[in-house]
Design a protein around this motif. Structure first.
Motif, PDB file in Angstrom:
ATOM      1  N   VAL A 160     -15.494 -33.899 -42.260  1.00 53.73           N
ATOM      2  CA  VAL A 160     -16.165 -33.684 -43.546  1.00 53.73           C
ATOM      3  C   VAL A 160     -15.085 -33.709 -44.622  1.00 53.73           C
ATOM      4  CG1 VAL A 160     -17.594 -32.149 -44.947  1.00 53.73           C
ATOM      5  CG2 VAL A 160     -17.945 -32.262 -42.473  1.00 53.73           C
ATOM      6  N   ARG A 161     -15.348 -34.444 -45.693  1.00 50.75           N
ATOM      7  CA  ARG A 161     -14.370 -34.581 -46.777  1.00 50.75           C
ATOM      8  C   ARG A 161     -15.092 -34.506 -48.112  1.00 50.75           C
ATOM      9  NH1 ARG A 161     -10.670 -39.838 -46.657  1.00 50.75           N
ATOM     10  NH2 ARG A 161      -9.805 -38.697 -44.892  1.00 50.75           N
ATOM     11  N   SER A 162     -14.375 -34.000 -49.110  1.00 50.04           N
ATOM     12  CA  SER A 162     -14.906 -33.984 -50.465  1.00 50.04           C
ATOM     13  C   SER A 162     -13.754 -33.985 -51.453  1.00 50.04           C
ATOM     14  CB  SER A 162     -15.785 -32.757 -50.702  1.00 50.04           C
ATOM     15  OG  SER A 162     -16.273 -32.752 -52.031  1.00 50.04           O
ATOM     16  N   HIS A 163     -13.906 -34.763 -52.526  1.00 50.30           N
ATOM     17  CA  HIS A 163     -12.916 -34.769 -53.599  1.00 50.30           C
ATOM     18  C   HIS A 163     -13.348 -33.862 -54.745  1.00 50.30           C
ATOM     19  CE1 HIS A 163     -15.980 -37.651 -54.806  1.00 50.30           C
ATOM     20  NE2 HIS A 163     -15.561 -37.517 -56.055  1.00 50.30           N
ATOM     21  N   LEU A 164     -14.477 -33.166 -54.553  1.00 53.25           N
ATOM     22  CA  LEU A 164     -14.993 -32.239 -55.561  1.00 53.25           C
ATOM     23  C   LEU A 164     -14.899 -30.807 -55.037  1.00 53.25           C
ATOM     24  CD1 LEU A 164     -18.170 -34.180 -56.778  1.00 53.25           C
ATOM     25  CD2 LEU A 164     -15.887 -34.128 -57.818  1.00 53.25           C
ATOM     26  N   PRO A 165     -15.041 -29.807 -55.922  1.00 54.91           N
ATOM     27  CA  PRO A 165     -14.966 -28.412 -55.475  1.00 54.91           C
ATOM     28  C   PRO A 165     -15.954 -28.096 -54.357  1.00 54.91           C
ATOM     29  CG  PRO A 165     -14.859 -28.520 -57.861  1.00 54.91           C
ATOM     30  CD  PRO A 165     -15.157 -29.910 -57.387  1.00 54.91           C
ATOM     31  N   VAL A 166     -15.486 -27.286 -53.410  1.00 54.00           N
ATOM     32  CA  VAL A 166     -16.291 -26.947 -52.247  1.00 54.00           C
ATOM     33  C   VAL A 166     -16.186 -25.452 -51.968  1.00 54.00           C
ATOM     34  CG1 VAL A 166     -16.100 -29.208 -51.154  1.00 54.00           C
ATOM     35  CG2 VAL A 166     -14.364 -27.453 -50.704  1.00 54.00           C
ATOM     36  N   VAL A 167     -17.170 -24.978 -51.218  1.00 56.19           N
ATOM     37  CA  VAL A 167     -17.172 -23.613 -50.695  1.00 56.19           C
ATOM     38  C   VAL A 167     -17.275 -23.716 -49.185  1.00 56.19           C
ATOM     39  CG1 VAL A 167     -18.386 -21.403 -50.613  1.00 56.19           C
ATOM     40  CG2 VAL A 167     -18.244 -22.678 -52.762  1.00 56.19           C
ATOM     41  N   LEU A 168     -16.393 -23.030 -48.484  1.00 59.85           N
ATOM     42  CA  LEU A 168     -16.374 -23.039 -47.032  1.00 59.85           C
ATOM     43  C   LEU A 168     -16.647 -21.624 -46.534  1.00 59.85           C
ATOM     44  CD1 LEU A 168     -15.791 -24.137 -44.184  1.00 59.85           C
ATOM     45  CD2 LEU A 168     -13.345 -23.791 -44.652  1.00 59.85           C
ATOM     46  N   LEU A 169     -17.669 -21.471 -45.712  1.00 62.63           N
ATOM     47  CA  LEU A 169     -18.015 -20.192 -45.103  1.00 62.63           C
ATOM     48  C   LEU A 169     -17.798 -20.310 -43.603  1.00 62.63           C
ATOM     49  CD1 LEU A 169     -21.369 -19.525 -47.017  1.00 62.63           C
ATOM     50  CD2 LEU A 169     -19.088 -18.674 -47.599  1.00 62.63           C
ATOM     51  N   ARG A 170     -16.941 -19.449 -43.074  1.00 59.88           N
ATOM     52  CA  ARG A 170     -16.651 -19.437 -41.632  1.00 59.88           C
ATOM     53  C   ARG A 170     -16.889 -18.023 -41.119  1.00 59.88           C
ATOM     54  NH1 ARG A 170     -12.640 -18.353 -37.947  1.00 59.88           N
ATOM     55  NH2 ARG A 170     -12.494 -19.833 -36.197  1.00 59.88           N
ATOM     56  N   GLY A 171     -18.031 -17.844 -40.487  1.00 60.25           N
ATOM     57  CA  GLY A 171     -18.417 -16.493 -40.126  1.00 60.25           C
ATOM     58  C   GLY A 171     -18.621 -15.680 -41.395  1.00 60.25           C
ATOM     59  N   ASN A 172     -17.857 -14.565 -41.523  1.00 66.97           N
ATOM     60  CA  ASN A 172     -17.921 -13.747 -42.738  1.00 66.97           C
ATOM     61  C   ASN A 172     -16.829 -14.104 -43.731  1.00 66.97           C
ATOM     62  OD1 ASN A 172     -20.143 -12.233 -41.788  1.00 66.97           O
ATOM     63  ND2 ASN A 172     -18.776 -10.914 -40.583  1.00 66.97           N
ATOM     64  N   ASP A 173     -15.961 -15.042 -43.404  1.00 65.89           N
ATOM     65  CA  ASP A 173     -14.879 -15.442 -44.293  1.00 65.89           C
ATOM     66  C   ASP A 173     -15.387 -16.486 -45.291  1.00 65.89           C
ATOM     67  OD1 ASP A 173     -13.302 -13.809 -42.721  1.00 65.89           O
ATOM     68  OD2 ASP A 173     -12.606 -15.475 -41.460  1.00 65.89           O
ATOM     69  N   ARG A 174     -14.779 -16.470 -46.481  1.00 60.07           N
ATOM     70  CA  ARG A 174     -15.218 -17.389 -47.541  1.00 60.07           C
ATOM     71  C   ARG A 174     -14.000 -17.991 -48.225  1.00 60.07           C
ATOM     72  NH1 ARG A 174     -16.718 -17.616 -53.080  1.00 60.07           N
ATOM     73  NH2 ARG A 174     -18.711 -18.709 -53.412  1.00 60.07           N
ATOM     74  N   PHE A 175     -14.017 -19.326 -48.381  1.00 56.86           N
ATOM     75  CA  PHE A 175     -12.925 -20.043 -49.032  1.00 56.86           C
ATOM     76  C   PHE A 175     -13.510 -20.971 -50.092  1.00 56.86           C
ATOM     77  CE2 PHE A 175     -11.698 -19.138 -44.692  1.00 56.86           C
ATOM     78  CZ  PHE A 175     -10.416 -18.621 -44.807  1.00 56.86           C
ATOM     79  N   THR A 176     -12.747 -21.168 -51.184  1.00 58.60           N
ATOM     80  CA  THR A 176     -13.105 -22.148 -52.204  1.00 58.60           C
ATOM     81  C   THR A 176     -11.878 -23.003 -52.486  1.00 58.60           C
ATOM     82  OG1 THR A 176     -12.518 -20.654 -54.019  1.00 58.60           O
ATOM     83  CG2 THR A 176     -14.818 -20.627 -53.248  1.00 58.60           C
ATOM     84  N   ALA A 177     -12.127 -24.264 -52.857  1.00 64.27           N
ATOM     85  CA  ALA A 177     -11.027 -25.191 -53.141  1.00 64.27           C
ATOM     86  C   ALA A 177     -11.542 -26.313 -54.024  1.00 64.27           C
ATOM     87  CB  ALA A 177     -10.436 -25.743 -51.860  1.00 64.27           C
ATOM     88  N   ASP A 178     -10.593 -27.032 -54.639  1.00 56.94           N
ATOM     89  CA  ASP A 178     -10.961 -28.167 -55.484  1.00 56.94           C
ATOM     90  C   ASP A 178     -11.303 -29.407 -54.665  1.00 56.94           C
ATOM     91  OD1 ASP A 178     -10.618 -26.688 -57.783  1.00 56.94           O
ATOM     92  OD2 ASP A 178      -8.514 -27.270 -58.014  1.00 56.94           O
ATOM     93  N   SER A 179     -10.771 -29.511 -53.461  1.00 57.64           N
ATOM     94  CA  SER A 179     -11.096 -30.619 -52.558  1.00 57.64           C
ATOM     95  C   SER A 179     -10.801 -30.172 -51.141  1.00 57.64           C
ATOM     96  CB  SER A 179     -10.296 -31.883 -52.901  1.00 57.64           C
ATOM     97  OG  SER A 179      -8.904 -31.654 -52.733  1.00 57.64           O
ATOM     98  N   MET A 180     -11.295 -30.955 -50.168  1.00 56.60           N
ATOM     99  CA  MET A 180     -11.207 -30.508 -48.787  1.00 56.60           C
ATOM    100  C   MET A 180     -11.228 -31.695 -47.839  1.00 56.60           C
ATOM    101  SD  MET A 180     -14.168 -28.644 -46.624  1.00 56.60           S
ATOM    102  CE  MET A 180     -15.037 -30.205 -46.764  1.00 56.60           C
ATOM    103  N   ASP A 181     -10.576 -31.515 -46.695  1.00 52.02           N
ATOM    104  CA  ASP A 181     -10.622 -32.482 -45.597  1.00 52.02           C
ATOM    105  C   ASP A 181     -10.640 -31.680 -44.306  1.00 52.02           C
ATOM    106  OD1 ASP A 181     -10.451 -34.538 -43.812  1.00 52.02           O
ATOM    107  OD2 ASP A 181      -8.877 -35.609 -44.889  1.00 52.02           O
TER     108      ASP A 181
END
Length: 204
Positions: A160-181
């Motif tokens: 999964v890839r995105s060049h736009l801001p994303v939110v990642l939820l892993r269990g109870n953990d939460r991450f945000t970033a401007d892009s992701m791979d």
């Protein structure tokens, strides 16, 4: 008698070239009139981005050789475009099940899939969720969810890839970033730009 025939023949021979020319002209005119008309070669323009078929309120399922459900695609409206061999789906919902039993669900306002479904682009309120799964060794894979306005998924490669801001939820953990791979097979996650994370202690 012979002299008269000779004079007649002499007179005819004077007009014979004219008669032959007339016959030749008439024959040429007939050939021109009845000959097939050659049309100038037509150059086909570039194919337009127009659908060749559409579906409404549909659900498409695929199964493996043993009859087990592999994937399901649902949508409000879908259009197939032959120039790019892509399927554009409004209000798309996709569900896939890996051979290990891992269930992944993807939803968005609009989705674009290539011919074999190996690449899917999700636009507008895009969400990809991998449900929790307990492996054979007893280890629990937590629920994993990606959210953003755009997500590009490779279903076979589990990326999964995105060049736009994303939110990642892993269990109870939460991450945000401007892009992701994210590469699930290699278990690698790259977050770029302004990265923020909140880690919760594991449940006891």
């Amino acid at each position: 008698m012979k002299a008269r025939l000779r004079r007649t023949w002499d007179r005819l021979s004077l007009y014979l070239p004219v008669l032959l020319m007339g016959l030749l002209a008439m024959g040429t005119w007939w050939l021109v009139r009845n000959a097939p008309v050659l049309r100038p070669p037509t150059t086909e323009g570039a194919p337009r981005h127009e659908p060749d078929y559409s579906m409404k309120g549909f659900s498409v399922k695929t199964f493996d050789g043993e009859g087990r459900l592999q994937s399901e695609v649902q949508g409000l409206v879908a259009h197939h475009y032959p120039d790019t061999d892509t399927l554009e789906i409004d209000q798309v919902r996709m569900r896939s099940i890996s051979p290990e039993g891992r269930v992944t669900v993807a939803t968005a306002r609009r989705g674009v899939s290539n011919a074999d479904g190996s690449q899917v682009q999700l636009f507008g309120n895009a969400v990809i969720t991998r449900e929790p799964l307990r492996q054979r060794d007893g280890k629990l894979l937590p629920r994993l969810q990606f959210e953003g306005e755009f997500l590009h998924a490779w279903t076979r490669d589990e990326r999964v890839r995105s060049h736009l801001p994303v939110v990642l939820l892993r269990g109870n953990d939460r991450f945000t970033a401007d892009s992701m791979d994210y590469d699930n097979l290699d278990q690698q996650l790259q977050l770029r730009g302004r990265v923020h994370g909140v880690l919760q202690p594991p449940a006891r």
